[in-house]
Every structure is written in structure tokens, then in C-alpha cells.
Scaffold this motif. Sequence first.
Motif, PDB file in Angstrom:
ATOM      1  N   UNK A 167       0.827  -1.210   0.000  1.00 45.62           N
ATOM      2  CA  UNK A 167       0.000   0.000   0.000  1.00 45.62           C
ATOM      3  C   UNK A 167       0.862   1.261   0.000  1.00 45.62           C
ATOM      4  N   UNK A 168       1.901   1.268   0.819  1.00 44.16           N
ATOM      5  CA  UNK A 168       2.764   2.449   0.892  1.00 44.16           C
ATOM      6  C   UNK A 168       3.547   2.636  -0.394  1.00 44.16           C
TER       7      UNK A 168
ATOM      8  N   UNK B 278      -0.309   5.971  -7.336  1.00 43.45           N
ATOM      9  CA  UNK B 278      -1.768   5.908  -7.285  1.00 43.45           C
ATOM     10  C   UNK B 278      -2.373   7.212  -6.789  1.00 43.45           C
ATOM     11  N   UNK B 279      -3.575   7.473  -7.254  1.00 47.66           N
ATOM     12  CA  UNK B 279      -4.314   8.645  -6.801  1.00 47.66           C
ATOM     13  C   UNK B 279      -4.931   8.411  -5.436  1.00 47.66           C
ATOM     14  N   UNK B 280      -5.220   7.145  -5.140  1.00 48.25           N
ATOM     15  CA  UNK B 280      -5.825   6.775  -3.864  1.00 48.25           C
ATOM     16  C   UNK B 280      -5.570   5.290  -3.644  1.00 48.25           C
TER      17      UNK B 280
ATOM     18  N   UNK C 274       1.545   9.905   3.609  1.00 50.17           N
ATOM     19  CA  UNK C 274       2.368   9.990   2.399  1.00 50.17           C
ATOM     20  C   UNK C 274       1.743  10.921   1.360  1.00 50.17           C
ATOM     21  N   UNK C 275       0.593  11.504   1.691  1.00 54.03           N
ATOM     22  CA  UNK C 275      -0.022  12.487   0.806  1.00 54.03           C
ATOM     23  C   UNK C 275      -1.016  11.931  -0.190  1.00 54.03           C
ATOM     24  N   UNK C 276      -1.491  10.717   0.038  1.00 54.74           N
ATOM     25  CA  UNK C 276      -2.429  10.080  -0.887  1.00 54.74           C
ATOM     26  C   UNK C 276      -3.713   9.739  -0.135  1.00 54.74           C
ATOM     27  N   UNK C 277      -4.830   9.905  -0.785  1.00 55.59           N
ATOM     28  CA  UNK C 277      -6.111   9.581  -0.159  1.00 55.59           C
ATOM     29  C   UNK C 277      -6.201   8.086   0.129  1.00 55.59           C
TER      30      UNK C 277
END
Length: 252
Positions: free
Chosen positions: A24-25, A31-33, A54-57
Motif C-alpha cells: 500500500x505504501x 496511485x491517486x488513492x 504519504x499524501x495520498x487519499x
Amino acid sequence: MTANDRRPVALVTGGGGDIGRAIALRLTQMSAAVAIVDRDEVAANASARLVEDAGVRALAIRADVSSALDTAAFVETVEAELGPIGIFANNAGIEGVVAPLHEYPDETFDRLLQVNVKGVFLGLKHVLARMTQRGAGAIINTASTSAIRGRAGLAGYVASKHAVLGLTRTAALEVSGTGIRVNAVLPGPIESRMIRELEGQARDNAVSLRRNGAVVHGRPRDVANIVAFLASDEAAHVNGAAWVVDGGTTVA
């Protein structure tokens, strides 16, 4: 539309575990989300917080991948809340117990097949139903080096991971030429709760899980990096492959 808006939505099952969290990380970089599914709600939420840091939804969902109802529901939820799934890390799995085949508990064997085989099948079924409508997507199933070798004391786990590789190859043939790719990553011993549990049981039962002497454990990010490659456009011509991540322990 921003550059981030054009990046795909990623779905990671088993995303609360060591390897799933690393995947996931790593996917936050492309990825956008990222949607994280796990039976352990606390672990899923912890992974989601790291993704958001990390700045991702992120979206955390508690679900049992062996349930058809749960799987249909979380795929629907991800696409409704985040958008079309472009990357699917079909990663959830359990280890079972270490025991000789003639003593292996029936209920444990059944549960391994439910989670590790039916869970992978259901994920493929429900995500592919949507990807095929769009003609795009990358799926990476987490198998194991136990998909290509035997291991004493791990009848249920070995059988289930052989099945994951078979499902991968079948799905890859079915989507060939559609713009969708299905591959498998086959980790060897990776430093994680699962390998610590298996090795602990093996010591207690005087069973060796090793074949060629000492094995240096890989890191969860070693697996995550291969998943990211298989999800990327750099692997555009890779379909139906089994990518071993084991430091060479299955060579001999």
C-alpha cells in the motif's frame, strides 16, 4: 484535471499485514488513492493513516475476502468512493499451522482454502468484472514460493498457494489482449508476523521449513517493489508471470 487525478486507484487486500502495508505504501507513489481491506479493522486503519501521511487519499475497509457478499460490497464501495480500480493487489492470505499431513486439522485446511483460494478467486471475479468493461487494469496476486515447491508440514498452505498460481495463469489467458494483465508475486521467507509464526511452530514441532541451509529473510518492501513494477506501464508486456522474490533460495 491534475496529474494525480490521472493516476489509478489501487486496492490492496490484506493491507493491514506487513507485506500488504508495504505494498500500500509503495503504491502511494503511483496511485491517486489506495483502498485497504483487512479483517483486522485496527490494522487496516493504521495502514490507511500511513498512506494519508504519504499524501495520498486512503480508504480502510473491514471485510472478509472469503465472503462473496463482503467482496462484492468492498469493490462497490471502493469504486463509488474513490473511482475505478486500476491496480488490484490481491494479497490477503493466512498461514495455517505446521503439522504432518496425516495430522493436519481438517478445519484449518478448509479455512486456508476459503481465504487463500476462494478469497483470491472472489477478488479476481469482482474486480475483473469491472476492469473488463473498461479494458484496462493490472492485477497482482500474492502467491508464495510454496506455489512452486513442497514444504513439509505445510500441506494446507502449499496446496492453497499452488491454486493461486493456477488462478493467476487462468485469468491471464482470459484477459490476454484486453488491456488487462494478471500476474503473481511469489515471496520466499519475508520478515513478517506470518514467517515468525510459521518458524515458531516449526521449532515447536521439530520440523525444518528450510531446504538449502540458512535463509536470509527478505523485507516486505522487496515484495512491494515487484508489485509496483508489475502494476506499472513498464510491465505492459508481462502477463501470466510468476515473479519469485526469495533471494535465490528456490534456484537449487
